[in-house]
Design an enzyme around this catalytic site. Structure first.
Site, PDB file in Angstrom:
ATOM      1  CD  GLU A 120      -3.900   4.314  -6.635  1.00 46.16           C
ATOM      2  OE1 GLU A 120      -3.662   3.693  -5.629  1.00 46.16           O
ATOM      3  OE2 GLU A 120      -4.835   4.349  -7.344  1.00 46.16           O
TER       4      GLU A 120
ATOM      5  CB  THR B 164     -11.359   6.511  -9.272  1.00 45.31           C
ATOM      6  OG1 THR B 164     -10.836   5.913 -10.428  1.00 45.31           O
ATOM      7  CG2 THR B 164     -11.454   5.734  -8.100  1.00 45.31           C
TER       8      THR B 164
HETATM    9  N1  HSE Z   1     -10.583  -0.458  -4.911  1.00 44.66           N
HETATM   10  C1  HSE Z   1     -10.635   0.700  -5.820  1.00 44.66           C
HETATM   11  C2  HSE Z   1     -12.139   1.018  -6.236  1.00 44.66           C
HETATM   12  C3  HSE Z   1      -9.807   0.789  -6.774  1.00 44.66           C
HETATM   13  O1  HSE Z   1     -12.827   0.113  -6.587  1.00 44.66           O
HETATM   14  O2  HSE Z   1     -12.837   2.081  -5.876  1.00 44.66           O
HETATM   15  C4  HSE Z   1      -9.879   2.086  -7.455  1.00 44.66           C
HETATM   16  O3  HSE Z   1      -8.856   2.964  -7.120  1.00 44.66           O
END
Ligand code: HSE
Length: 310
Positions: A132, A185
């Site tokens: 990932e 992201t």
């Molecule tokens: N915890 C991570 C975020 C999840 O909120 O950026 C997404 O990879």
């Protein structure tokens, strides 16, 4: 004909409001499937990818499923073993539903099942996290661990992969809506402030502790009071059109809490039962329908099994 084996790895909701990067739970669906079979040509190869509109690489070192599987094969001393992967993406990516994590988990599960389970599921975790990591650069298991192991997982420390399963009260349902707007992201992480105030820290740790106690004691009111995010949600909400409207609609229908799923744009609500989950889902969906934003709704219990061989 060598039919091989097929595995499924589910989508997941990371953060769960007050547990940024350290808390996540698995969904029943959607998820990814991989078919793996032995082949005569040495090494791991990806021969087919469906459901990704040509956006995912076939190069195993650039593909999350391929890289995770390769790291596992390396650990097992089996990199010369001829193995073919067919990857069937059955969930939207860039959705905040842990799509790359599901692929990475499916990759390690497929190899492990094909080789007759040399490792336990829990031992697969570091290899899936490495897979990932090539998607967003960060090393965190808040999607990978629930997708692999199922349930609601707290990661005390991501570097140590110190992951713990939390009790989930019977009947708890999740409603998740994915509006088809792009939130990368990386961007959703880049906008976050590096610092938090003492006040935010106190609120967030109170809520995280409250959520865990509420889950263990089956105290739905406490879960509801604790499902709040004082730090990340206020910074990311602007990336998701109609976020606060959707949140308000879910809470009005009786959801215990509602916040951003992972880095977004998906939004999740946790509900005391399936009826509330369905009512909340209907109202959440109506907002995106009215705004003419394409969307997908997923409703179901917390997936307690995680990745499985089908
Ligand atoms: N915890 C991570 C975020 C999840 O909120 O950026 C997404 O990879």
């Amino acid at each position: 004909m060598n039919p091989g084996i097929k595995v499924f790895a589910p989508a997941s909701v990371a953060n769960v409001a007050c547990g940024f990067d350290i808390l996540g739970f698995a969904l029943e669906r959607p998820g990814d499937e991989i078919i793996a079979r032995f082949s005569d040509a040495p090494g791991l190869r990806i021969t087919k990818i469906t459901g990704a509109s040509g956006k995912l690489p076939y190069d195993i070192l650039k593909n999350t499923a391929g890289f995770a599987a390769y790291k596992l094969l390396e650990h097992l001393g089996e990199t010369n073993r001829g193995i073919e992967f067919e990857i069937h993406k059955k969930m939207p990516f860039g959705s905040g539903l842990g799509s790359s994590a599901a692929s990475a988990v499916a990759g390690v599960m497929a190899v492990n099942e094909l080789l007759n389970r040399p490792l336990t599921k829990r031992e697969l975790l570091p290899f899936a996290v490495l897979g990932e990591q090539i998607a967003d650069g960060a090393y965190h298991a808040d999607n990978v661990a629930p997708s692999l192991l199922g349930g609601m997982i707290l990661i005390r420390n991501n570097n140590e992969l110190d992951a713990h399963r939390l009790h989930v009260p019977k009947g708890l349902y999740a409603t998740v809506i994915y509006p088809a707007v792009e939130v990368l992201t990386k961007d959703a992480r880049d906008i976050l402030s590096e610092s938090v105030t003492l006040k935010q820290h106190i609120e967030q740790s109170g809520n995280l502790g409250g959520l865990i106690v509420g889950l263990f004691n089956g105290d739905l009111d406490l879960i509801g009071r604790s499902l709040k995010d004082s730090i990340i949600e206020p910074q990311r909400a602007k990336l998701i059109p109609h976020f606060y409207e959707v949140q308000e609609a879910a809470l009005k229908e009786g959801a215990l809490g509602c916040s951003i799923s992972g880095a977004g744009p998906s939004i999740f609500a946790l509900c005391a039962n399936s009826l509330i989950a369905e009512n909340a889902g209907r109202e959440m969906k109506a907002i995106f329908d009215r705004a003419k934003i394409e969307n997908q709704l997923f409703i179901g219990p917390i997936n307690q099994e995680g990745a499985i061989k089908l």
